[in-house]
Enzyme design. Structure first.
Site, short mmCIF file in Angstrom:
data_model
loop_
_atom_site.label_atom_id
_atom_site.label_comp_id
_atom_site.label_asym_id
_atom_site.label_seq_id
_atom_site.Cartn_x
_atom_site.Cartn_y
_atom_site.Cartn_z
N LEU A 1 0.84 -1.20 0.00
CA LEU A 1 0.00 0.00 0.00
C LEU A 1 0.87 1.25 0.00
O LEU A 1 1.71 1.43 0.88
CB LEU A 1 -0.91 0.02 1.23
N GLN B 1 -5.39 3.84 -6.85
CA GLN B 1 -6.52 4.06 -5.94
C GLN B 1 -6.79 5.56 -5.89
O GLN B 1 -5.98 6.33 -5.38
CB GLN B 1 -6.16 3.55 -4.54
N ARG C 1 1.11 14.10 7.22
CA ARG C 1 1.98 14.54 8.31
C ARG C 1 3.43 14.79 7.87
O ARG C 1 4.21 15.36 8.61
CB ARG C 1 1.95 13.50 9.44
N ASN D 1 40.36 20.86 -21.98
CA ASN D 1 39.80 19.70 -22.68
C ASN D 1 38.60 20.05 -23.54
O ASN D 1 38.18 19.28 -24.38
CB ASN D 1 39.41 18.61 -21.67
C1 UD1 Z 1 -2.17 1.95 9.78
C2 UD1 Z 1 -3.18 1.04 10.49
C3 UD1 Z 1 -2.83 0.95 11.98
C4 UD1 Z 1 -1.37 0.47 12.12
C5 UD1 Z 1 -0.41 1.34 11.29
C6 UD1 Z 1 0.96 0.69 11.28
C7 UD1 Z 1 -5.29 1.38 9.30
C8 UD1 Z 1 -6.62 2.03 9.32
N1 UD1 Z 1 -4.50 1.59 10.35
O1 UD1 Z 1 -2.33 3.25 10.35
O2 UD1 Z 1 -3.67 0.04 12.63
O3 UD1 Z 1 -1.01 0.50 13.49
O4 UD1 Z 1 -0.85 1.46 9.93
O5 UD1 Z 1 1.92 1.49 10.64
O6 UD1 Z 1 -4.98 0.63 8.38
N2 UD1 Z 1 -2.84 3.91 2.18
C9 UD1 Z 1 -3.35 3.73 0.90
N3 UD1 Z 1 -4.61 4.17 0.63
C10 UD1 Z 1 -5.38 4.77 1.56
C11 UD1 Z 1 -4.87 4.95 2.86
C12 UD1 Z 1 -3.59 4.50 3.15
O7 UD1 Z 1 -2.68 3.17 0.04
O8 UD1 Z 1 -6.52 5.14 1.22
C13 UD1 Z 1 -1.47 3.42 2.46
C14 UD1 Z 1 -0.56 4.52 2.91
O9 UD1 Z 1 0.11 5.10 1.80
C15 UD1 Z 1 0.43 3.78 3.81
C16 UD1 Z 1 -0.43 2.64 4.39
O10 UD1 Z 1 -1.54 2.50 3.52
O11 UD1 Z 1 1.49 3.23 3.08
C17 UD1 Z 1 -0.90 2.92 5.80
O12 UD1 Z 1 -1.66 4.11 5.80
P1 UD1 Z 1 -1.49 5.22 6.92
O13 UD1 Z 1 -2.43 6.33 6.63
O14 UD1 Z 1 -0.08 5.54 7.11
O15 UD1 Z 1 -2.07 4.41 8.18
P2 UD1 Z 1 -1.70 4.61 9.70
O16 UD1 Z 1 -2.46 5.75 10.24
O17 UD1 Z 1 -0.24 4.62 9.89
CA CA Z 2 1.50 4.75 8.53
#
Ligand code: UD1
Ligand code: CA
Length: 467
Positions: free
Chosen positions: A8, A74, A15, A391
């Site tokens: 993903l 996505q 942030r 050169n």
């Molecule tokens: C997520 C988890 C959390 C976990 C944490 C670990 C969820 C809701 N929460 O939170 O339980 O503790 O990771 O690091 O899954 N992404 C997409 N499409 C989206 C949203 C996110 O591809 O619509 C990808 C982001 O780019 C990222 C990953 O998914 O690589 C995680 O998303 P992020 O928003 O960072 O989730 P966290 O809040 O860290």
């Molecule tokens: Ca994350």
């Protein structure tokens, strides 16, 4: 059992406060998603799919060198469950295990991934969640366990923003890394609702759905929580980069390299260094750099994609990129070697000397203030201070050849293409426009003229003008 990997990487990374896609920010010199791809590749998956969205084109372009990757877009991004759903067409008709990784969790080890795969297979689970017990769980989803006959089983995952204050006390967190059985997976993910604070489709909600359906959900807890650190901010980026560097430094020191101040040594993951080499504080060694044994790399040196032999001294503040340096060479201080600079054994390059696409032959010396570009310099050649290869004629880059044993006096310009023959001498201040035969002396400066009494005369005139 086939393994399919999904990574993903579509999220905005709000942030980070960045115009660049989060997964392209570098950890130890490499975009963080490349670390994830490297770990995934070790599982020899049948397919690897990357979910992109925010900055999709730049992420795809950055990963163009990885063959066999599938990309799905996505758009818009409605959460991690929604992200996984976008891969359904790419995985249609496939069976086996889906390993879900996060593009922002770069330090995950191959060993941990393998134990996730193993546990998932032996337990015949529908889902297996990678968890970690950490001192500072803030920001992560918490693992909520409930007691059953077979112990404290995972019941669901509570996201930080939706968790009760009691749940926030839980120190076991969700790493965002899972193994799923592909059978029925997408139908189940489709049943996830966005009933939460962020109005997003949370993939972790699948745990509760599976438990309610009586399906097996397992957990694997990592032994070293450092490796599952997610990066959501620049502070976390720096913290994770530091972990990588500490690991690398520890490996090198264990193998016999002295690192005087590990806190200020910036040594990339792919760099190799031989035993008894000493790395001083404030040194940066990057890319595919190899350094031999018993070398000394002094403060302020940056070396990128270069090969360095044994017993080489690199004095302070040198920049060396895409260069090759043989054994027993001294470089610097303040030297600049770049673009196929090739310094042979026992040669010496001194201060304020630049080498580009130049071979400096065995035992040859350029000790002060020189530019040597597109030059083939033989063995035991002496290049005086201020030697410059001209050169570039405004259109082409031309070659200067200086044969073995030649002696080039200070302040010489060599207008290429030109050759200085074997053992020839070039007088100081000469502009070489034509080839110099072997054994000859070339001089172009005019005969010196002394004007007697000139200073006295000038001073006298000056005083008269003032009065
Ligand atoms: C997520 C988890 C959390 C976990 C944490 C670990 C969820 C809701 N929460 O939170 O339980 O503790 O990771 O690091 O899954 N992404 C997409 N499409 C989206 C949203 C996110 O591809 O619509 C990808 C982001 O780019 C990222 C990953 O998914 O690589 C995680 O998303 P992020 O928003 O960072 O989730 P966290 O809040 O860290
Ligand atoms: Ca994350």
């Amino acid at each position: 059992m086939h393994i399919h990997v999904v990574i993903l990487a579509a999220g905005k990374g709000t942030r980070m406060k960045s115009a660049r896609a989060k997964v392209l920010h570098r950890v130890a010199g490499q975009p963080m998603i490349e670390h994830v791809l490297a770990a995934a590749a070790a599982l020899e998956p049948r397919s690897t799919t990357v979910v992109v969205g925010h900055q999709a084109d730049s992420v795809k372009a950055a990963l163009a060198g990885f063959s066999g990757l599938k990309f799905v877009v996505q758009e818009p991004q409605h959460g991690t469950a929604h992200a996984l759903l976008t891969t359904e067409p790419a995985l249609r008709g496939e069976s086996g295990t889906l390993i879900l990784l996060s593009g922002d969790v770069p330090l995950l080890s191959v060993k941990t991934l393998q134990s996730l795969v193993e546990r998932h297979a032996t337990a015949r689970a529908a889902a297996t969640v990678l968890t970690a017990v950490v001192d500072e769980p803030a920001g992560y989803g918490r693992i909520v366990r409930g007691s059953t006959e077979s112990g404290e089983q995972i019941a669901r995952i509570a996201e930080e923003k939706d968790a009760t204050s009691a749940e926030r006390q839980i120190r076991e967190i969700n790493c965002g890394i899972y193994a799923f059985s592909l059978e029925g997976l997408f139908d189940a993910v489709r049943s996830i609702a966005a009933e939460n604070v962020q109005k997003e489709y949370y993939l972790p909600d699948l745990v509760q759905i599976y438990r309610q359906r009586g399906l097996g959900v397992e957990t694997v807890t990592v032994s070293n929580p450092d490796e599952i650190r997610g990066i959501n901010s620049r502070i976390e980026l720096a913290a994770v980069s530091r972990i990588v560097r500490n690991q690398k430094n520890a490996e090198l020191m264990a193998a016999g390299v002295t690192i005087e101040d590990p806190a200020t040594a910036y040594i990339g993951r792919e760099v190799t260094i031989g035993a008894d080499t000493i790395v001083h504080p404030g040194v940066s060694l990057e890319g595919r750099t190899t350094i031999g044994a018993s070398c000394e790399i002094h403060t302020g040196v940056r070396i990128v994609n270069s090969q360095i032999g044994d017993r080489v001294q690199v004095f302070n503040h040198c920049v060396i990129a895409d260069a090759r340096i043989a054994d027993d060479v001294n470089i610097g201080p303040f030297a600049h070697l770049r673009n196929q600079a090739d310094v042979r054994a026992h040669a010496r390059v001194g201060n304020f000397v630049e080498l580009k696409k130049t071979v400096l032959g065995e035992g040859s010396k350029a000790m002060h203030l020189a530019y040597l570009g597109d030059a083939l310099i033989g063995e035991h050649v002496n290049l005086g201070a201020g030697t410059i290869t001209c050169n570039y004629d405004g259109v082409n880059k031309n070659t200067t050849v200086i044969e073995d044993g030649a002696f080039v006096g200070s302040d010489t310009q060599l207008i290429a293409p030109v050759t200085v023959g074997k053992g020839a001498y070039v007088g100081s201040g000469t502009t070489i426009r034509e080839n110099v035969p072997a054994g000859a002396l070339a001089i172009s400066a005019g005969k010196q003229r002394n004007i007697e009494g000139w200073v006295e005369n000038k001073k006298g005139k000056g005083q008269k003008a003032k009065g």
